[in-house]
Design a protein around this motif. Structure first.
Motif, mmCIF file in Angstrom:
data_model
loop_
_atom_site.group_PDB
_atom_site.id
_atom_site.type_symbol
_atom_site.label_atom_id
_atom_site.label_comp_id
_atom_site.label_asym_id
_atom_site.label_seq_id
_atom_site.Cartn_x
_atom_site.Cartn_y
_atom_site.Cartn_z
ATOM 1 N N GLN A 81 0.836 -1.196 0.000
ATOM 2 C CA GLN A 81 0.000 0.000 0.000
ATOM 3 C C GLN A 81 0.874 1.251 0.000
ATOM 4 O O GLN A 81 0.575 2.234 -0.703
ATOM 5 C CB GLN A 81 -0.927 0.014 1.210
ATOM 6 C CG GLN A 81 -1.871 1.220 1.223
ATOM 7 C CD GLN A 81 -2.762 1.264 2.447
ATOM 8 O OE1 GLN A 81 -2.621 0.454 3.359
ATOM 9 N NE2 GLN A 81 -3.682 2.220 2.481
ATOM 10 N N VAL A 82 1.945 1.225 0.773
ATOM 11 C CA VAL A 82 2.881 2.352 0.808
ATOM 12 C C VAL A 82 3.531 2.551 -0.565
ATOM 13 O O VAL A 82 3.682 3.689 -1.035
ATOM 14 C CB VAL A 82 3.950 2.123 1.902
ATOM 15 C CG1 VAL A 82 5.105 3.116 1.759
ATOM 16 C CG2 VAL A 82 3.325 2.239 3.274
ATOM 17 N N ILE A 83 3.903 1.460 -1.212
ATOM 18 C CA ILE A 83 4.490 1.564 -2.563
ATOM 19 C C ILE A 83 3.475 2.167 -3.525
ATOM 20 O O ILE A 83 3.806 3.052 -4.339
ATOM 21 C CB ILE A 83 4.945 0.177 -3.062
ATOM 22 C CG1 ILE A 83 6.152 -0.315 -2.247
ATOM 23 C CG2 ILE A 83 5.305 0.234 -4.541
ATOM 24 C CD1 ILE A 83 7.408 0.500 -2.420
ATOM 25 N N GLY A 84 2.226 1.722 -3.451
ATOM 26 C CA GLY A 84 1.188 2.295 -4.305
ATOM 27 C C GLY A 84 0.985 3.777 -4.031
ATOM 28 O O GLY A 84 0.860 4.580 -4.968
ATOM 29 N N ASN A 85 0.946 4.145 -2.745
ATOM 30 C CA ASN A 85 0.829 5.563 -2.388
ATOM 31 C C ASN A 85 1.990 6.373 -2.948
ATOM 32 O O ASN A 85 1.807 7.485 -3.471
ATOM 33 C CB ASN A 85 0.805 5.732 -0.857
ATOM 34 C CG ASN A 85 -0.438 5.159 -0.216
ATOM 35 O OD1 ASN A 85 -1.446 4.935 -0.876
ATOM 36 N ND2 ASN A 85 -0.367 4.900 1.078
ATOM 37 N N THR A 86 3.201 5.821 -2.842
ATOM 38 C CA THR A 86 4.394 6.542 -3.291
ATOM 39 C C THR A 86 4.405 6.705 -4.806
ATOM 40 O O THR A 86 4.769 7.772 -5.322
ATOM 41 C CB THR A 86 5.665 5.801 -2.820
ATOM 42 O OG1 THR A 86 5.615 5.613 -1.402
ATOM 43 C CG2 THR A 86 6.912 6.584 -3.184
ATOM 44 N N PHE A 236 13.073 13.989 -5.373
ATOM 45 C CA PHE A 236 12.477 14.876 -4.361
ATOM 46 C C PHE A 236 11.174 14.291 -3.824
ATOM 47 O O PHE A 236 10.925 14.305 -2.607
ATOM 48 C CB PHE A 236 12.236 16.250 -4.968
ATOM 49 C CG PHE A 236 11.349 17.145 -4.145
ATOM 50 C CD1 PHE A 236 11.838 17.792 -3.020
ATOM 51 C CD2 PHE A 236 10.014 17.339 -4.483
ATOM 52 C CE1 PHE A 236 11.016 18.608 -2.250
ATOM 53 C CE2 PHE A 236 9.188 18.156 -3.728
ATOM 54 C CZ PHE A 236 9.690 18.790 -2.607
ATOM 55 N N THR A 237 10.340 13.780 -4.710
ATOM 56 C CA THR A 237 9.056 13.229 -4.266
ATOM 57 C C THR A 237 9.250 11.899 -3.538
ATOM 58 O O THR A 237 8.541 11.611 -2.569
ATOM 59 C CB THR A 237 8.107 13.032 -5.458
ATOM 60 O OG1 THR A 237 8.740 12.214 -6.454
ATOM 61 C CG2 THR A 237 7.755 14.363 -6.093
ATOM 62 N N LEU A 238 10.218 11.091 -3.984
ATOM 63 C CA LEU A 238 10.449 9.810 -3.323
ATOM 64 C C LEU A 238 10.917 9.989 -1.882
ATOM 65 O O LEU A 238 10.618 9.161 -1.017
ATOM 66 C CB LEU A 238 11.485 8.998 -4.102
ATOM 67 C CG LEU A 238 11.001 8.328 -5.391
ATOM 68 C CD1 LEU A 238 12.183 7.715 -6.136
ATOM 69 C CD2 LEU A 238 9.969 7.253 -5.090
ATOM 70 N N ARG A 239 11.664 11.054 -1.616
ATOM 71 C CA ARG A 239 12.167 11.272 -0.256
ATOM 72 C C ARG A 239 11.259 12.190 0.563
ATOM 73 O O ARG A 239 11.685 12.697 1.611
ATOM 74 C CB ARG A 239 13.584 11.841 -0.312
ATOM 75 C CG ARG A 239 13.697 13.209 -0.929
ATOM 76 C CD ARG A 239 15.139 13.726 -0.900
ATOM 77 N NE ARG A 239 15.257 15.044 -1.491
ATOM 78 C CZ ARG A 239 14.990 16.169 -0.856
ATOM 79 N NH1 ARG A 239 14.547 16.127 0.391
ATOM 80 N NH2 ARG A 239 15.139 17.335 -1.451
ATOM 81 N N MET A 253 -6.134 6.150 7.625
ATOM 82 C CA MET A 253 -6.126 4.743 7.211
ATOM 83 C C MET A 253 -4.966 4.437 6.274
ATOM 84 O O MET A 253 -5.104 3.719 5.286
ATOM 85 C CB MET A 253 -7.455 4.371 6.551
ATOM 86 C CG MET A 253 -8.667 4.484 7.469
ATOM 87 S SD MET A 253 -10.228 4.116 6.628
ATOM 88 C CE MET A 253 -9.944 2.379 6.212
ATOM 89 N N ASN A 254 -3.789 4.995 6.596
ATOM 90 C CA ASN A 254 -2.562 4.696 5.858
ATOM 91 C C ASN A 254 -2.582 5.212 4.416
ATOM 92 O O ASN A 254 -1.717 4.858 3.620
ATOM 93 C CB ASN A 254 -2.306 3.184 5.828
ATOM 94 C CG ASN A 254 -0.833 2.851 5.949
ATOM 95 O OD1 ASN A 254 -0.090 3.544 6.645
ATOM 96 N ND2 ASN A 254 -0.394 1.815 5.270
ATOM 97 N N SER A 255 -3.535 6.079 4.077
ATOM 98 C CA SER A 255 -3.698 6.481 2.676
ATOM 99 C C SER A 255 -2.647 7.473 2.205
ATOM 100 O O SER A 255 -2.467 7.654 1.000
ATOM 101 C CB SER A 255 -5.095 7.102 2.477
ATOM 102 O OG SER A 255 -5.249 8.259 3.271
ATOM 103 N N THR A 256 -1.944 8.145 3.125
ATOM 104 C CA THR A 256 -0.889 9.076 2.727
ATOM 105 C C THR A 256 0.480 8.645 3.249
ATOM 106 O O THR A 256 1.413 9.453 3.298
ATOM 107 C CB THR A 256 -1.194 10.494 3.243
ATOM 108 O OG1 THR A 256 -1.258 10.473 4.667
ATOM 109 C CG2 THR A 256 -2.505 11.009 2.675
#
Length: 300
Positions: A81-86, A236-239, A253-256
């Motif tokens: 989910q974190v990878i998808g958000n990123t 920049f966005t990845l970090r 709910m972990n969405s961001t």
């Protein structure tokens, strides 16, 4: 024999000269190499080592467990989910962070009134504190904030921006785009200065209009700049961390929850340093792939 002896002495003298130059080069390079080793090479090596261990600084040492941390990441729904958000955050930030600054750079490269003032105004966000900007955006987009007050003034129901799994991420994206526009605009302006005026003059002689000059002269001339801006903006966005920490805390709910915030949470909230190191190693590999793509593209 005399010629051979003279040649041998000459070669010997040349070799000594090369040795002295090599020693001098190493002396001058030593401070930079020491700093690079201490602050870059060693931390990366230690990060990779930690990714194969378990334990934390609050426990008695660490224990080697091989690839288990990476296996845990692959099997973790939260990590994916974190990878998808990123990925969503990176793409949604990257596209406007390329298009808007490029348009502004082309506009501000013309002879218009207040050009210097406008350049400075657009660049200011890139040098402001991200924490301060994050606090400002949090104040603007809270439930009883300014944005909802404006919406209420035109009879639009208030939106729970930061409590919504749909709207919280766009707030972070808007902040990141606003923060990146100024830097990218300056880079594009520098790239535009490298395009020879003669190309535009030749295009005008061929009857090209403004759009054709932009498509066939400006864009090809800006190819290395576009690649550079793409890579730097993606990194920049990845970090991204501060805006998540200040505005949403990874929720609702972990969405961001982005990758760097996930690494921070695992390391300093859960104290699972090996697991966090494995995720950080994946982030490092992604960044290295982006840099490799930039180098290959600019070489072509």
């Amino acid at each position: 024999m005399l010629l051979d002896s003279t040649k041998a002495k000459s070669d010997s003298g040349f070799s000594r000269l090369l040795d002295r130059e090599a020693i001098a080069a190493w002396i001058f390079l030593a401070p930079a190499l020491i700093l690079l080793s201490v602050f870059v090479i060693y931390p990366i090596a230690y990060l990779c080592y930690l990714s194969f261990t378990t334990g934390s600084f609050t426990r008695a040492g660490v224990r080697w467990i091989g690839l288990r941390n990476y296996w845990r990441l692959l099997l973790s729904p939260d990590f994916w989910q974190v990878i998808g958000n990123t990925v969503y955050f990176t793409i949604a930030t990257l596209i406007p962070s390329l298009i808007i600054p490029l348009g502004l750079a082309v506009l501000l490269n013309q002879s218009i009134k207040f050009r210097g003032l406008l350049r400075a105004a657009y660049f200011i966000p890139s040098i402001t504190s991200l924490v301060a900007v994050g606090l400002g955006f949090r104040w603007l987009f809270q439930t009883d904030g300014v944005i909802n007050q404006w919406l209420s003034a035109i009879n639009i129901p208030a939106i729970p921006w930061l409590q919504s799994t749909v709207w919280a991420m766009p707030v972070l994206i808007l902040l990141s785009v606003w923060k990146q526009i100024g830097f990218n605009m300056v880079v594009f302006l520098a790239g535009l200065q490298t395009i020879p005026i003669s190309r535009y003059e030749a295009a005008e002689l061929d009857g090209a209009n403004s759009w054709q000059k932009f498509r066939y002269v400006t864009l090809p001339g800006l190819k290395p700049t576009i690649v550079f801006v793409t890579v730097t903006t993606a990194i920049f966005t990845l970090r991204s961390f501060e805006q998540v920490y200040v505005i949403t805390g990874g929720g609702p709910m972990n969405s961001t929850n982005l990758l760097v915030y996930f690494i921070y949470d695992q390391a300093f909230a859960q104290f699972d340093f090996g697991y966090a190191a494995a995720a950080a190693t994946i982030l490092l590999l992604i960044a290295l792939l982006l840099v490799y793509w930039q180098l290959r593209t600019t070489e072509d």
